[in-house]
Design an enzyme around this catalytic site. Sequence first.
Site, PDB file in Angstrom:
ATOM      1  N   ASP A   1      -1.663   6.465   6.286  1.00  0.00           N
ATOM      2  CA  ASP A   1      -2.453   5.618   6.083  1.00  0.00           C
ATOM      3  C   ASP A   1      -2.621   4.744   7.310  1.00  0.00           C
ATOM      4  OD1 ASP A   1      -4.228   3.620   5.166  1.00  0.00           O
ATOM      5  OD2 ASP A   1      -2.859   3.395   3.252  1.00  0.00           O
TER       6      ASP A   1
ATOM      7  N   TRP B   1       0.885  -1.357  -0.081  1.00  0.00           N
ATOM      8  CA  TRP B   1      -0.042   0.183  -0.136  1.00  0.00           C
ATOM      9  C   TRP B   1       0.814   1.293  -0.089  1.00  0.00           C
ATOM     10  CZ3 TRP B   1      -4.177  -1.283  -2.176  1.00  0.00           C
ATOM     11  CH2 TRP B   1      -4.847  -2.493  -1.574  1.00  0.00           C
TER      12      TRP B   1
ATOM     13  N   LYS C   1     -11.741  -1.828   7.140  1.00  0.00           N
ATOM     14  CA  LYS C   1     -10.992  -2.582   7.657  1.00  0.00           C
ATOM     15  C   LYS C   1     -11.654  -2.796   9.227  1.00  0.00           C
ATOM     16  CE  LYS C   1      -8.584  -3.027   3.845  1.00  0.00           C
ATOM     17  NZ  LYS C   1      -7.511  -2.202   3.407  1.00  0.00           N
TER      18      LYS C   1
END
Length: 360
Positions: free
Chosen positions: A171, A101, A195
């Site tokens: 993030d 990511w 999530k």
Amino acid sequence: MSRIYNFSAGPAVLPEEVLQEAADEMMDYRGCGMSVMEMSHRSKTYDEIIKTAEADLRSLLSIPDDYEVMFLQGGASQQFAMIPMNLMKNKVADYIVTGQWAKKAYQEAQLYGKANKIASSEDKTFSYIPDCSDLPISPDADYVYICENNTIYGTKFKTLPNTKGKELVADVSSCFLSEPADITRYGVMYGGVQKNIGPAGVVIVIMKKSLITEDVLPGTPTMLRYKIHADAQSLYNTPPAYGIYICGKVFKWIQKMGGLEAMKKHNEEKAKILYDFLDESSLFKGTVVPKDRSLMNVPFVTGSEELDAKFVKESKAAGLENLKGHRSVGGMRASIYNAMPIAGVKALVEFMKKFEMENK
Ligand SMILES: *Cc1c(COP(=O)(O)O)cnc(C)c1O
């Protein structure tokens, strides 16, 4: 009704109480005669839903008044572009690459300016967090970027990098609200909610107000300007209204559970059960350097691809689902987010013990 233990990395398990409440309110939201899905986002009822959600999030994380909270769309992936488009005033930013990511965000930023990879853990398949106490931060960097919890590899920054005065952009998709955080150390904290907080379709951006300006890269679409969304309090256009409503319920659930300190205890207790077993098992092995282990995502392997596949298949039959590791790493991964009960982790460890006995 029968529910399994869901170890999915995302979209992921939500608190049963929240799902039940949403079910109870589905046909008639508190006497409105309609579902939250069906109501105008400009209505008084919806305004109260989104305002309450923001207020509860602010109180959970003690977000100071000089930070904006925005409920946006496009997933975490859209932020990979929105961040450089809005914040790269000098067209320079430093990226710490600790997984897929972070790497995607780093690659996206290269479309807009000079993105520097100032540290990486790719040499050991992202199984650790590099030392970030004295990195070569670029003097003209607009920000330093991290992915705080690496969902795929199961690592977490236990200390934030020394950004040498530059704004930190993080993030936090897969560790959002899993423990307390000091917002004042961040310029931007953002995450997709699927999530740990709610249904896919919402991304929450918490941003220092001083960073939100009209001075963005030329050509930045209106919808991708933070200022537009901040000025309209996340109601510039139709927001992901139902998703925000569920996030609001999860905030209330966390408050009821005792807030983020209690959440952290709960998560530490769960992770310890699993990591302790991995450390003593003669079959299963954790893949992450112990000091950098995530509380949320726990990857492990048997050392044999065949046994890994057998484990995934048999665990599913035993009501333990989504334990297959990410396609890029293989093996297994147990995501044990806030809403995963301790009983779920205990059931997993019991199953692993049984599997180990049977497959010695
Ligand atoms: C899942 C995930 C993403 C991607 O989220 P999307 O909402 O699918 O764009 C980005 N960063 C992290 C840390 C993630 O876990």
